[in-house]
Scaffold this active site. Structure first.
Site, PDB file in Angstrom:
ATOM      1  N   ASP A  13       5.200 -52.772  19.512  1.00 28.00           N
ATOM      2  CA  ASP A  13       5.063 -52.018  18.616  1.00 28.00           C
ATOM      3  C   ASP A  13       5.877 -50.835  18.200  1.00 28.00           C
ATOM      4  O   ASP A  13       5.012 -49.788  17.384  1.00 28.00           O
ATOM      5  CB  ASP A  13       3.208 -52.088  18.224  1.00 28.00           C
ATOM      6  N   GLY A  17      11.518 -53.586  13.868  1.00 23.16           N
ATOM      7  CA  GLY A  17      11.960 -54.114  13.080  1.00 23.16           C
ATOM      8  C   GLY A  17      12.617 -53.213  12.395  1.00 23.16           C
ATOM      9  O   GLY A  17      13.748 -54.162  11.677  1.00 23.16           O
ATOM     10  N   ALA A  39       6.093 -61.477  18.368  1.00 21.16           N
ATOM     11  CA  ALA A  39       5.715 -60.402  18.201  1.00 21.16           C
ATOM     12  C   ALA A  39       5.467 -59.805  16.823  1.00 21.16           C
ATOM     13  O   ALA A  39       5.204 -61.165  16.001  1.00 21.16           O
ATOM     14  CB  ALA A  39       7.328 -60.068  18.108  1.00 21.16           C
ATOM     15  N   HIS A  41       7.433 -57.637  14.014  1.00 21.21           N
ATOM     16  CA  HIS A  41       8.243 -56.500  13.259  1.00 21.21           C
ATOM     17  C   HIS A  41       8.102 -56.416  11.940  1.00 21.21           C
ATOM     18  O   HIS A  41       7.913 -56.961  10.872  1.00 21.21           O
ATOM     19  CB  HIS A  41       9.547 -56.562  13.825  1.00 21.21           C
ATOM     20  N   THR A 128      -2.238 -62.046  22.555  1.00 24.33           N
ATOM     21  CA  THR A 128      -2.098 -62.994  20.840  1.00 24.33           C
ATOM     22  C   THR A 128      -3.028 -64.111  21.148  1.00 24.33           C
ATOM     23  O   THR A 128      -2.934 -64.437  19.573  1.00 24.33           O
ATOM     24  CB  THR A 128      -0.947 -62.293  20.358  1.00 24.33           C
ATOM     25  N   ARG A 302      -5.157 -56.295  14.749  1.00 25.69           N
ATOM     26  CA  ARG A 302      -5.483 -55.511  15.600  1.00 25.69           C
ATOM     27  C   ARG A 302      -5.868 -54.264  16.098  1.00 25.69           C
ATOM     28  O   ARG A 302      -4.657 -53.938  15.752  1.00 25.69           O
ATOM     29  CB  ARG A 302      -6.382 -55.871  17.619  1.00 25.69           C
ATOM     30  N   VAL A 413      11.178 -40.801   9.891  1.00 29.42           N
ATOM     31  CA  VAL A 413       9.578 -39.958   9.381  1.00 29.42           C
ATOM     32  C   VAL A 413       9.035 -40.895   8.327  1.00 29.42           C
ATOM     33  O   VAL A 413       8.410 -39.773   7.943  1.00 29.42           O
ATOM     34  CB  VAL A 413      10.755 -38.969   8.885  1.00 29.42           C
TER      35      VAL A 413
HETATM   36  P1  IMP Z   1       0.443 -62.286  25.077  1.00 26.68           P
HETATM   37  O1  IMP Z   1       1.709 -62.202  24.711  1.00 26.68           O
HETATM   38  O2  IMP Z   1       0.137 -63.337  23.296  1.00 26.68           O
HETATM   39  O3  IMP Z   1       0.504 -63.233  26.518  1.00 26.68           O
HETATM   40  O4  IMP Z   1      -0.052 -61.530  25.195  1.00 26.68           O
HETATM   41  C1  IMP Z   1       0.082 -60.297  26.541  1.00 26.68           C
HETATM   42  C2  IMP Z   1       0.019 -59.283  26.596  1.00 26.68           C
HETATM   43  O5  IMP Z   1       1.527 -58.596  25.301  1.00 26.68           O
HETATM   44  C3  IMP Z   1      -1.250 -58.698  25.064  1.00 26.68           C
HETATM   45  O6  IMP Z   1      -2.013 -57.764  25.535  1.00 26.68           O
HETATM   46  C4  IMP Z   1      -0.827 -58.696  24.274  1.00 26.68           C
HETATM   47  O7  IMP Z   1      -1.578 -57.098  22.596  1.00 26.68           O
HETATM   48  C5  IMP Z   1       0.812 -57.313  24.589  1.00 26.68           C
HETATM   49  N1  IMP Z   1       2.334 -58.132  23.405  1.00 26.68           N
HETATM   50  C6  IMP Z   1       2.788 -59.203  23.337  1.00 26.68           C
HETATM   51  N2  IMP Z   1       3.567 -59.115  21.881  1.00 26.68           N
HETATM   52  C7  IMP Z   1       3.283 -57.823  21.467  1.00 26.68           C
HETATM   53  C8  IMP Z   1       4.259 -57.072  20.580  1.00 26.68           C
HETATM   54  O8  IMP Z   1       4.562 -57.626  19.920  1.00 26.68           O
HETATM   55  N3  IMP Z   1       3.297 -56.337  20.757  1.00 26.68           N
HETATM   56  C9  IMP Z   1       2.471 -55.149  21.220  1.00 26.68           C
HETATM   57  N4  IMP Z   1       1.767 -55.934  22.010  1.00 26.68           N
HETATM   58  C10 IMP Z   1       2.245 -56.748  21.924  1.00 26.68           C
END
Ligand code: IMP
Length: 423
Positions: A13, A17, A39, A41, A128, A302, A413
């Site tokens: 995050d 993107g 992901a 973006h 996620t 979230r 910015v």
């Molecule tokens: P998963 O990738 O859904 O298995 O989640 C595993 C961990 O990675 C969790 O803490 C998610 O919140 C985090 N996570 C996965 N993709 C992202 C993303 O694009 N941004 C921020 N956190 C992510």
């Protein structure tokens, strides 16, 4: 022409993107090489918000957009994303190519992940719940279904029957969860295949040809390096490798073609999901940054956890990725503070360290050591050159570059395309 990769240098995050969107103006091919629709973006064009989960951000500028072999793909989500983009007037199908070697996320992956996260309760990873981990598990266990498997209807039916029977056993006997209907999965996949058949190919050939003919190729990393399966805060990580090193395996090119590595980093830090976060601030400060920073997950909505900029983290991710430059995003969000702490080291077991511990037990005993920089307490969203920034904002950016030992290439910015400063 050597290719460029944009990676996340914190916990995801970071605004990749936005950075990819800026750089893709010059690119001819944009490639995702890992991850899936975990992901998110976000790119704003005027008052229109585009949220990407699978499709490379480059599609917004009409660039050839590839989903590489290292990805795990939920075709239903892809279709939904395509429809949303098409409704906004963005051409997708003609510009999209999908690796035949990428793995499919299937309904049982999502059900199994939800069942396991629920079972873990307070010990859950906070994923996620998009089926990412279970799909990569099946890939590593050599029982995954790949996009290319959709071509042969009979073989697909055969593989799916065996797989669904196996997954249903786990769903029902281990978790007491609802089962999956193999016939429905098969029929849905056939419809989705019909839609995407023309786009499915060996995307590594497209990348190789583009590189050989001197085209500008941009690799779009997803998530952040601190979520990397090997180098992140394991087990609170994602199941792929969001680093520059993964470009080669995920896109199917030699590492020598990656010429420039840009790390996106927020001017502070955020994290979604469970796991260590040394510079995390309390809700009182976090709530001041959440609205202006839009700190809600693009994928799950979230509320993100928020903390100060952590030099220990970004020095680590710079090393892992070989960063050539940093793009600092969200600098405007810090405009409200009179003083801004920056974590320059950790105090751990009676000593200071500049290195992020791999051992989570040791990490839990670490306290951030802060250097406090003066804030600028003004709205900088109108700045279009480095000189437009107040002296203390310039000082903050320069100090980060000095501490992390990476030059800054961009400062963002605001969320609009033109709210960016090229250094
Ligand atoms: P998963 O990738 O859904 O298995 O989640 C595993 C961990 O990675 C969790 O803490 C998610 O919140 C985090 N996570 C996965 N993709 C992202 C993303 O694009 N941004 C921020 N956190 C992510």
């Amino acid at each position: 022409m050597p290719a460029t990769v944009v990676v996340g240098s914190q916990w995801g995050d970071e605004g990749k993107g936005r950075v990819v969107d800026l750089l893709s103006a010059e690119a001819e091919v944009v490639v995702r090489y890992q991850g899936g629709n975990n992901a998110g973006h976000t790119v704003w064009v005027g008052d229109r918000r585009f949220a990407f989960h699978l499709i490379p951000t480059g599609i917004l500028r009409g660039k050839l957009s590839l989903l590489g072999a290292g990805m795990v793909i939920d075709l239903e989500v892809l279709l939904q994303e395509e429809n949303e983009l098409a409704a906004a007037g963005v051409e997708v199908i003609g510009k999209l190519r999908i690796s035949e070697n990428a793995h499919l996320i299937l309904p049982y992956h999502k059900l199994l992940e939800a069942a396991e996260e629920d079972r873990l309760g307070s010990k859950a990873i906070g994923t996620t719940r998009r089926g990412i981990g279970p799909a990569y598990e099946d890939k590593a266990a050599r029982r995954g279904l790949r996009i290319g498997d959709l071509r042969d209807e009979d073989a697909l039916a055969d593989k799916l029957t065996g797989l669904v029977a196996y997954k249903n056993l786990i769903l029902s006997k281990v978790y007491g969860a609802p089962q999956v209907d193999a016939e429905k999965v098969f029929n849905d996949l056939r419809v989705l295949y019909g839609h995407y058949a023309e786009a499915i190919c060996d995307t590594s050939l497209i990348v190789a040809e583009a590189l050989a003919s001197g085209k500008n190729v941009l690799f779009e990393g997803a998530h952040g390096t601190m979520l990397d399966l090997d180098w992140g805060t394991y087990p609170y990580v994602t199941s792929s490798s969001p680093t520059s090193g993964a470009v080669a395996s995920g896109a199917g090119i030699g590492p020598k073609y990656v010429g420039r590595v840009i790390g996106a980093a927020k001017a502070y830090t955020t994290r979604v999901g469970a796991g260590p976060f040394p510079t995390e601030v309390g809700e009182e400060i976090a709530s001041q940054m959440r609205e202006p920073g839009g700190e809600f997950g693009t994928t799950t909505g979230r509320a993100r956890r928020i903390g100060w900029f952590d030099v220990v983290v970004v020095r680590k991710t710079s090393r892992i990725n070989g960063l050539d430059a940093l793009a600092i995003t969200h600098l405007d969000v810090l405009g409200q503070f009179a003083e801004i702490p920056v974590c320059v080291a950790y105090e751990c077991d009676g000593e200071q360290t500049a290195h992020f511990p791999n051992d989570l037990g040791r990490l839990a005993r670490c306290q951030p050591v802060y250097e406090t920089l003066p804030g600028w307490q003004s709205d900088i969203s109108g700045a279009r050159s480095f000189g437009d920034l107040p002296a203390n904002a310039q000082r903050y950016v320069r100090r980060i570059a000095e501490l992390v030992e990476v030059p800054i290439s961009h400062v963002l910015v605001g969320r609009q395309r033109d709210q960016s400063i090229l250094l």
